[in-house]
Scaffold this active site. Sequence first.
Site, PDB file in Angstrom:
ATOM      1  N   LYS A   1       0.844  -1.204   0.000  1.00 36.45           N
ATOM      2  CA  LYS A   1       0.000   0.000   0.000  1.00 36.45           C
ATOM      3  C   LYS A   1       0.879   1.255   0.000  1.00 36.45           C
ATOM      4  O   LYS A   1       0.620   2.220  -0.716  1.00 36.45           O
ATOM      5  CB  LYS A   1      -0.935  -0.005   1.216  1.00 36.45           C
ATOM      6  CG  LYS A   1      -2.046  -1.040   1.078  1.00 36.45           C
ATOM      7  CD  LYS A   1      -2.813  -1.283   2.376  1.00 36.45           C
ATOM      8  CE  LYS A   1      -3.751  -2.480   2.188  1.00 36.45           C
ATOM      9  NZ  LYS A   1      -4.446  -2.890   3.394  1.00 36.45           N
TER      10      LYS A   1
ATOM     11  N   GLN B   1      -4.647  -1.616   9.567  1.00 37.07           N
ATOM     12  CA  GLN B   1      -4.523  -2.931   8.939  1.00 37.07           C
ATOM     13  C   GLN B   1      -5.135  -4.000   9.846  1.00 37.07           C
ATOM     14  O   GLN B   1      -4.804  -4.097  11.028  1.00 37.07           O
ATOM     15  CB  GLN B   1      -3.027  -3.228   8.679  1.00 37.07           C
ATOM     16  CG  GLN B   1      -2.771  -4.503   7.918  1.00 37.07           C
ATOM     17  CD  GLN B   1      -3.334  -4.477   6.484  1.00 37.07           C
ATOM     18  OE1 GLN B   1      -3.209  -3.484   5.777  1.00 37.07           O
ATOM     19  NE2 GLN B   1      -3.977  -5.560   6.078  1.00 37.07           N
TER      20      GLN B   1
ATOM     21  N   ASP C   1     -10.935   2.476   3.826  1.00 31.45           N
ATOM     22  CA  ASP C   1     -11.285   1.067   3.661  1.00 31.45           C
ATOM     23  C   ASP C   1     -12.788   0.882   3.438  1.00 31.45           C
ATOM     24  O   ASP C   1     -13.230  -0.189   3.025  1.00 31.45           O
ATOM     25  CB  ASP C   1     -10.894   0.286   4.936  1.00 31.45           C
ATOM     26  CG  ASP C   1      -9.669  -0.589   4.711  1.00 31.45           C
ATOM     27  OD1 ASP C   1      -9.337  -0.849   3.537  1.00 31.45           O
ATOM     28  OD2 ASP C   1      -9.055  -1.012   5.702  1.00 31.45           O
TER      29      ASP C   1
END
Length: 283
Positions: free
Chosen positions: A53, A97, A120
């Site tokens: 990422k 995460q 997200d």
Amino acid sequence: MGEIISGKELSLKVREEVRLEVEELKGLYGAVPHLVVILVGEDPASQSYVKAKHKACLNAGMKSTVVIKEISTTQDTLLELIDMYNKDSDVHGILVQLPLPKHINEDLIIDAIDIAKDVDGFHPLNIAYMHLGRKAILPATPKGIMTMLKSKNIELKGKDAIVVGRSNIVGKPVAMLLLAEHATVTIAHSRTLNLKEKCLRADIIVAAVGRANTITADMVKEGAVVIDVGVNRVDGKLVGDCDFDAIKDKASFITPVPGGVGPMTITSLLQNTIECYKGILKI
Ligand code: NAP
């Protein structure tokens, strides 16, 4: 043989579009989109996702900050960190995460992220907006799947789709996005009876199970579109949930693993970071 939808190739194209847009935004507003990724612990898979990422952000010309916290980090410390980035106007996107260590309540952490920075798309309000068909930050993998379908002008209106898997991050949201495009959607799961018959009726099959060979050629209608989200390691080899070699001759379109849905996930994250920068939920 069906056409292969290469997520790898589409990703290159979309990431270039993202890079150009970042350049334009920088010219217009003097700042580039800034993504903060928080990783708690040393899980090797999570470490590699975070690294990918970070690299993708930098390649797109974005600012990327990776915050690595020890596995012993408390829930309160993590909440304070999120609060700090929520208030920081230089930060446009925040991603924690997952999975988190067991002593931290993931729901509480997701709820704490400002929805306008929820790259997200996991915040319950973002999910609600998506279900309502309102402006929302869409979860990355389902968004990537929809981009793949659109890239090939695959008609969804009036089509029968089956999504195999009902997770909150893939199965349920992708089903909702297909429904929003006027497909008639069946959601299957581990307790579904007669999966083969249900799949055979489908024009579009999305497999998001996490078990190799869940979808075999005898479950696929001639000309169906098959999207394989699964990532499984079999004898050291990366495979999806679908028997690719046998299905590719029956399907009209099929995504490979690797090089299919996977690369589109981070690409969608980059698009989401731009959307957060532009404040799409505030407009
Ligand atoms: P998950 O949370 O484990 O959900 C799996 C789903 O599959 C569950 O709903 C489960 O049903 C269902 N299932 C299990 N066995 C089944 C069977 N025999 N028949 C029908 N359904 C069955 O997994 P996930 O997070 O959605 O991920 C699914 C796969 O996609 C994994 O391989 C994951 O690694 C991969 N993935 C890839 C990406 C990417 O970017 N490429 C992103 C996310 C996930 P129940 O609900 O009844 O248990």
